[in-house]
Design a protein around this motif. Structure first.
Motif, short mmCIF file in Angstrom:
data_model
loop_
_atom_site.label_atom_id
_atom_site.label_comp_id
_atom_site.label_asym_id
_atom_site.label_seq_id
_atom_site.Cartn_x
_atom_site.Cartn_y
_atom_site.Cartn_z
N GLU B 23 0.86 -1.19 0.00
CA GLU B 23 0.00 0.00 0.00
C GLU B 23 0.90 1.24 0.00
N VAL B 24 0.71 2.14 -0.96
CA VAL B 24 1.61 3.29 -1.06
C VAL B 24 1.16 4.43 -0.14
N HIS B 25 2.06 4.83 0.76
CA HIS B 25 1.84 5.97 1.65
C HIS B 25 2.89 7.03 1.34
N ALA B 26 2.48 8.29 1.34
CA ALA B 26 3.41 9.38 1.02
C ALA B 26 2.96 10.64 1.77
N PRO B 27 3.82 11.65 1.83
CA PRO B 27 3.41 12.89 2.48
C PRO B 27 2.26 13.55 1.72
N THR B 28 1.23 13.96 2.48
CA THR B 28 0.11 14.70 1.90
C THR B 28 -0.04 15.99 2.68
N GLU B 29 -0.69 16.98 2.08
CA GLU B 29 -0.79 18.28 2.73
C GLU B 29 -2.17 18.53 3.31
N HIS B 30 -2.21 19.13 4.51
CA HIS B 30 -3.47 19.56 5.10
C HIS B 30 -3.24 20.88 5.81
N GLU B 31 -3.87 21.94 5.33
CA GLU B 31 -3.72 23.29 5.89
C GLU B 31 -2.25 23.67 6.12
N GLY B 32 -1.44 23.40 5.12
CA GLY B 32 -0.05 23.83 5.19
C GLY B 32 0.88 22.90 5.94
N GLU B 84 1.47 -7.78 9.38
CA GLU B 84 2.00 -8.34 8.13
C GLU B 84 1.66 -7.47 6.92
N LYS B 85 0.99 -6.34 7.17
CA LYS B 85 0.59 -5.50 6.05
C LYS B 85 1.82 -4.91 5.36
N ARG B 86 1.85 -5.02 4.06
CA ARG B 86 2.98 -4.48 3.32
C ARG B 86 2.68 -3.03 2.91
N VAL B 87 3.58 -2.16 3.30
CA VAL B 87 3.40 -0.73 3.03
C VAL B 87 4.65 -0.21 2.33
N VAL B 88 4.46 0.69 1.37
CA VAL B 88 5.60 1.38 0.75
C VAL B 88 5.55 2.83 1.20
N LEU B 89 6.55 3.25 1.99
CA LEU B 89 6.64 4.66 2.39
C LEU B 89 7.42 5.38 1.31
N PHE B 90 6.71 6.21 0.57
CA PHE B 90 7.30 6.87 -0.60
C PHE B 90 7.67 8.30 -0.24
N GLY B 91 8.95 8.62 -0.27
CA GLY B 91 9.36 10.01 -0.02
C GLY B 91 9.82 10.27 1.40
N VAL B 92 10.69 9.40 1.92
CA VAL B 92 11.21 9.58 3.28
C VAL B 92 12.53 10.35 3.20
N HIS B 93 12.67 11.38 4.04
CA HIS B 93 13.91 12.17 4.03
C HIS B 93 15.05 11.44 4.73
N ALA B 94 16.26 11.87 4.41
CA ALA B 94 17.46 11.20 4.94
C ALA B 94 17.48 11.21 6.47
N CYS B 95 17.08 12.33 7.09
CA CYS B 95 17.11 12.40 8.56
C CYS B 95 16.20 11.34 9.16
N ILE B 125 10.99 1.32 2.16
CA ILE B 125 11.33 2.74 2.30
C ILE B 125 11.90 3.26 0.98
N ILE B 126 11.23 4.26 0.42
CA ILE B 126 11.79 4.96 -0.74
C ILE B 126 12.16 6.36 -0.29
N GLY B 127 13.45 6.62 -0.23
CA GLY B 127 13.93 7.93 0.24
C GLY B 127 13.86 8.97 -0.86
N ILE B 128 13.84 10.24 -0.44
CA ILE B 128 13.85 11.32 -1.44
C ILE B 128 14.63 12.52 -0.90
N ASP B 129 15.24 13.23 -1.82
CA ASP B 129 15.97 14.46 -1.53
C ASP B 129 15.10 15.52 -0.89
#
Lengths: 256, 344
Positions: B23-32, B84-95, B125-129
Motif C-alpha cells: 500500500e503506497v503511503h506518502a506525504p500529503t498536505e493539510h492546511e499547510g 503483516e501489512k505491506r506498506v511502501v513509504l514513498f518520499g522519506v527524508h534522509a534524517c 522505504i523509498i527515500g527522497i531528496d
C-alpha cells in the motif's frame, strides 16, 4: 463474578454524565449484566434508597446543604465512591466564580427573595467526603468510564489518563492552534483522554476535563499574552471549568 | 551499489508499479502541514514537503497498539493484525531514515521487539531528496545523507532522479518497472556533485556535536535547566513528533464483566509529570526542569555512551512543535557558549 450493588446519583449539575452511562446503548446490557443497579433515579422509578452499596457513582457539584447531606448519606452506605464529571471532580462551571460573596450573588440573580434559597459555594465531592476514584470530563468519556468500572470489578486500580490534551492532539497530527497562534488553546494545561476532540475541529481546548498534573499556568499565560490576548480574557478562559482556578490559587498561595 | 536514473515525468508510472510491493503511503498536505498517509491517488503526494507532523516512526511504533489479547477461555493470543501489512513509504527524508536506523539499534539488538522488527521487514522505504528550511540541522547531526536503511533513494538532478538501490527489494522494484530506468551518464554525476555541495551551503542552523557529551557533563548544574523548566509546558509535543523518541507505556484494558482483556502499548514521554512515577507514589523526576534536562541528556549524552552517536537527527520537528519556542540548537549553542545569530 458476583454482581456488586451499585447506586448512580446526581447532585447539582446537568445530568450529562448519567446520560453518558445511559447512552452506552449496545453496551448498556453489559453494564446491567455486570452491575446490580439498585438506586438510579434518572433511569428507574423503582429504587432502593437505603441498601448498602458496593459502588456509588456520583455526578454533579455540591451547591446546597441538601446536596451535602445527600452526599454524606451516599458515602455512609457505600464501600467505593466514584466521582464522575468535572463538576463532581473539580466543582465545575458552578465553581468558576468561587471568590464572589454568595449572598451578593443570590441577591444579584433573584433579588431580595433570594435569601430564602438553600445555596452554598460550589464544591467538589472530595472537599466533603473521601472519594476513591475521580473520572473527570464534561461529560465523561464512555470508554474511560467503562474501563474504570471494569478495573474496579477486577480489583485493579483504574488506569486513568495522565497526559495533557496536546499528546493526543499530536498523535492525530492535528494542526497546533498554539504554534499557529490562532486561539487560546488550553491543551497543554488540560488532562487528556478526550482524543483532542476540540482541537481536531480547529477549536481551542476549553479545559473541560480539568488540569493535568504539574500544569504550567504561568508559562501558558505568558504565551497567550505574547500571542495578543488580554489578561482578563485569559483569566476568564482559565476559570471556566474551575480546575485551573484551583491550580492558580495554589500557585498564588505558594508565592505568598 | 546499483545506481540508475529515472525521468521525473515517469514518477507516477513508477509509483503505480510500486503498488504491487504494498500500500503506497506518502506525504500529503493539510492546511499547510504534511503527514504520511495512504494515497488515494498519486496526485495527493507532496514530495516537495519540508517535514511531516509525525515522523515515519508512527508506522513502526504506532501511538497505540495491541500487543496481545488474554482470554479466560483461550489464554494468550498475540495480536498480529496489521503486522503483516505491506506498506511502501514513498518520499522519506534522509534524517528520518537515520532515525529508523537509530530505532533499529534500540528495538533490534539486545531485547528484540518482534512488533517493530516485523513492521520493519514489511515496510518498504523509498527515500527522497529535500531542501533544508529554517529549522533543519541534520547536517550538524551527521544525518543529511543516508547510506543505509532504505530500499531505494531518489536524488534530484533536475529532469531526473538518480536512484540508489539499497536492498534486493529495491532492486526488484527497479526490475519490475523495467524500461523506466536508464544508465547514469558522466554529466549526471557532475550535476549530482554540484547539487550535493550546493545543499551543504543552504543550512541556516549549525551546531558542533564534537565533545558535546563532555560539555553536557560539565554543565549538569547550569542555570539553563531551571530556566527551561520554568518555560516548558510538559505538553510532550517535542517527543510526540521526535523521530527517535521511543518511550512507551504498557497497560491492560479489561472488558467489562469479565477477566478478558487486551494488553496495549501507548506512546509515553519523559516530559510528562507521571513518567517517572512509581508504586508508592515516589516520583524520580518530579520537577519540570529535571524532566526537560533528562530529555536533552538522554539524546545528546546517554545515547552517545550507549550507541556511539546522539539520538537526534536534526529534523527540526521539536523546534517547530514547541508552543513556547524552546529550540534545541539554541540550547546547545548556549551551553557551548557559542552565540549563533539564527538560533533564536
Amino acid at each position: 463474578m458476583s454482581r456488586p450493588n451499585v447506586g448512580i446519583f446526581g447532585l447539582t449539575g446537568c445530568a450529562g454524565d448519567q446520560l453518558v452511562i445511559l447512552n452506552c446503548e449496545d453496551r448498556f446490557l453489559h453494564i446491567i449484566a455486570a452491575l446490580n443497579i439498585r438506586d438510579f433515579a434518572m433511569a428507574s422509578s423503582d429504587n432502593d434508597s437505603a441498601c448498602d452499596l458496593d459502588l456509588a457513582i456520583v455526578e454533579g457539584a455540591v451547591l446546597s446543604r441538601r446536596d451535602e447531606e445527600q452526599l454524606e448519606r451516599i458515602r455512609a452506605r457505600s464501600r467505593i465512591l466514584v466521582a464522575i464529571g468535572t463538576c463532581a471532580v473539580w466543582g465545575g462551571i458552578a465553581a468558576m466564580d468561587g471568590d464572589t460573596d454568595r449572598s451578593q450573588l443570590v441577591r444579584d440573580i433573584y433579588g431580595e427573595c433570594g435569601e430564602q434559597f438553600d445555596t452554598t459555594p460550589a464544591r467538589a465531592l472530595h472537599e466533603i467526603v473521601g472519594v476513591d476514584l475521580n473520572i473527570s470530563g464534561c461529560p465523561i468519556e464512555e470508554e474511560e468510564f467503562l474501563s474504570g468500572i471494569s478495573n474496579l470489578l477486577n480489583g485493579d486500580l483504574p488506569i486513568a489518563p495522565t497526559t495533557p490534551v496536546c499528546a493526543e492532539c499530536k498523535m492525530r497530527e492535528y494542526n497546533c492552534l498554539l504554534t499557529e497562534r490562532v486561539d487560546m488553546c488550553l491543551g497543554p494545561l488540560t488532562l487528556g483522554g478526550c482524543n483532542a476532540r476540540c482541537p481536531g475541529l480547529s477549536i481551542g481546548c476549553v479545559g473541560c476535563r480539568g488540569p493535568v498534573d504539574d500544569a504550567n499556568l504561568e508559562s501558558v499565560t505568558a504565551l497567550f499574552m505574547e500571542n495578543g490576548f488580554g489578561r482578563e480574557d485569559i483569566a476568564r478562559k482559565l476559570r471556566t471549568f474551575a480546575g485551573l482556578r484551583v491550580v492558580a490559587h495554589t500557585l498564588s498561595e505558594d508565592e505568598s | 551499489m546499483k545506481i540508475l536514473k529515472l525521468e521525473k515525468g515517469k514518477l507516477d508510472l513508477f509509483a503505480s508499479v510500486v503498488q504491487q510491493f504494498g500500500e503506497v503511503h506518502a506525504p500529503t498536505e493539510h492546511e499547510g502541514k504534511f503527514s504520511f498517509k495512504r494515497l488515494n491517488s498519486w496526485s495527493e503526494a507532496r514530495l516537495d514537503y519540508n517535514r511531516t507532523v509525525l515522523p515515519p516512526r508512527k508506522y513502526f511504533l504506532p501511538p497505540r497498539e495491541t500487543l496481545f489479547k488474554y482470554r479466560e477461555a483461550t489464554g494468550y493470543v498475540p495480536a498480529t493484525e496489521d503486522l503483516e501489512k505491506r506498506v511502501v513509504l514513498f518520499g522519506v527524508h534522509a534524517c528520518d531514515i537515520h532515525a529508523l536506523n537509530i530505532l533499529d539499534e534500540v528495538f533490534g539488538k539486545g531485547y528484540l521487539d518482534p512488533y517493530y522488527l516485523t513492521r520493519r521487514k514489511n515496510i518498504t522505504i523509498i527515500g527522497i531528496d529535500c531542501t533544508p528550511d529554517e529549522h533543519c540541522f541534520c547536517r550538524s547531526m551527521r544525518a543529511d545523507f543516508a547510506e543505509t536503511g532504505f530500499d531505494l533513494f531518489l536524488k534530484d538532478i533536475g529532469d531526473h532522479y538518480l536512484t540508489f538501490v539499497g536492498t534486493a527489494r529495491g532492486d526488484d522494484m527497479v526490475i519490475a518497472t523495467g524500461p523506466l530506468f536508464s544508465e547514469v551518464t558522466h554529466s549526471d554525476i557532475v550535476e549530482y556533485k554540484r547539487r550535493s555541495s550546493q545543499k551543504c551551503d543552504t543550512f541556516k542552523l549549525d551546531l558542533e556535536i564534537r565533545d558535546l557529551p563532555e560539555i553536557f557533563e560539565l554543565e549538569y548544574q547550569a542555570d539553563i535547566w531551571e530556566e527551561l523548566g520554568e518555560k516548558c509546558l510538559s505538553c510532550g509535543n517535542c517527543s510526540m513528533v521526535c523521530p527517535t523518541c521511543y518511550c512507551y507505556d504498557v497497560a491492560d484494558e479489561v472488558k467489562l464483566g469479565s477477566h478478558d482483556g487486551d494488553r496495549v502499548r501507548l506512546w509515553d514521554s519523559c516530559l510528562f509529570a507521571t513518567h517517572a512515577l512509581v508504586a508508592g507514589g515516589e516520583n524520580f523526576r518530579k520537577t519540570r526542569s529535571s524532566r526537560i534536562k533528562f530529555r536533552f541528556y538522554h539524546k545528546q549524552r546517554g545515547f552517545v555512551a550507549e550507541y556511539g552517536r546522539p539520538s537526534c537527527v536534526g529534523c527540526g520537528r521539536c523546534i517547530e512543535a514547541c508552543p513556547v519556542g524552546i529550540n534545541i540548537v539554541g540550547v546547545i549553542n548556549r551551553l557551548r557558549g557559542v552565540e549563533h545569530a539564527s538560533t533564536d
